[in-house]
Design a protein around this motif. Sequence first.
Motif, mmCIF file in Angstrom:
data_model
loop_
_atom_site.group_PDB
_atom_site.id
_atom_site.type_symbol
_atom_site.label_atom_id
_atom_site.label_comp_id
_atom_site.label_asym_id
_atom_site.label_seq_id
_atom_site.Cartn_x
_atom_site.Cartn_y
_atom_site.Cartn_z
ATOM 1 N N ARG A 53 0.830 -1.217 0.000
ATOM 2 C CA ARG A 53 0.000 0.000 0.000
ATOM 3 C C ARG A 53 0.862 1.263 0.000
ATOM 4 O O ARG A 53 0.546 2.238 -0.673
ATOM 5 N N GLN A 95 2.175 1.649 -3.480
ATOM 6 C CA GLN A 95 1.124 2.161 -4.368
ATOM 7 C C GLN A 95 0.960 3.665 -4.199
ATOM 8 O O GLN A 95 0.852 4.402 -5.181
ATOM 9 N N THR A 96 0.956 4.104 -2.937
ATOM 10 C CA THR A 96 0.796 5.532 -2.661
ATOM 11 C C THR A 96 1.962 6.335 -3.228
ATOM 12 O O THR A 96 1.767 7.382 -3.860
ATOM 13 N N VAL A 148 -6.532 6.727 -6.657
ATOM 14 C CA VAL A 148 -5.698 5.665 -6.089
ATOM 15 C C VAL A 148 -4.945 6.146 -4.846
ATOM 16 O O VAL A 148 -4.816 5.394 -3.872
ATOM 17 N N SER A 158 -5.184 4.000 -1.415
ATOM 18 C CA SER A 158 -4.008 3.255 -0.959
ATOM 19 C C SER A 158 -3.488 3.790 0.369
ATOM 20 O O SER A 158 -3.088 3.014 1.247
ATOM 21 N N ASP A 218 -10.051 -2.584 -4.847
ATOM 22 C CA ASP A 218 -8.729 -2.825 -5.434
ATOM 23 C C ASP A 218 -8.843 -3.270 -6.886
ATOM 24 O O ASP A 218 -8.068 -2.832 -7.737
ATOM 25 N N SER A 247 2.569 1.256 -9.947
ATOM 26 C CA SER A 247 1.448 1.316 -9.011
ATOM 27 C C SER A 247 0.426 0.226 -9.327
ATOM 28 O O SER A 247 -0.106 -0.419 -8.422
ATOM 29 N N SER A 286 -0.855 -2.819 -6.959
ATOM 30 C CA SER A 286 -2.292 -2.909 -6.710
ATOM 31 C C SER A 286 -2.829 -4.289 -7.088
ATOM 32 O O SER A 286 -3.649 -4.867 -6.366
ATOM 33 N N SER A 299 -1.833 -6.742 -4.357
ATOM 34 C CA SER A 299 -2.699 -6.599 -3.186
ATOM 35 C C SER A 299 -4.052 -7.256 -3.427
ATOM 36 O O SER A 299 -4.580 -7.955 -2.556
#
Length: 153
Positions: A18, A21-22, A54, A58, A88, A135, A139, A142
């Motif tokens: 996460r 992703q951020t 996003v 995230s 997600d 990203s 994602s 996840s």
Amino acid sequence: MDEEVPGSLGTRASFSLRLGQTIFSSASLLFMSLGVQFYGYTAFCYLATVMGLVIPWSFTLALVDGYSILVKCSIRQPGILLVIVAGDWILSILTLAAACSTASVVDLLLHADGPYCSQKLCSRYQISAAMAFLSWFLSLASTLFNLWLLPSL
């Protein structure tokens, strides 16, 4: 059944995914926003919009993972996990679409007959698309980890 699926909600691996992703989504949005001319292309606006969705998603789930790790309490309720997997999955598809469309428009701008995009500006857009792909990859990971855990609940 208290299985610890690496990368599923409430684990250190999920927190790392996460956070990644951020960071990658923020970098993608930053590189796209550095050039004011991105408003002229729908694919670039689409990427900026998706990254704008996003980032808070995230970051919020990273906070949930961090809290779950600190308190040592897993959040393993089927309803919550189903919402997270659905969110997600939707954002993963949108991110992939935005990254692909941005990459293809940049390629078209670079290889067109006339100078539609300066090398400096197009390289920013390429970096933005690459960050969006990274990203998306995190994602998707996840999503798959949480989807793997969902039937056991």
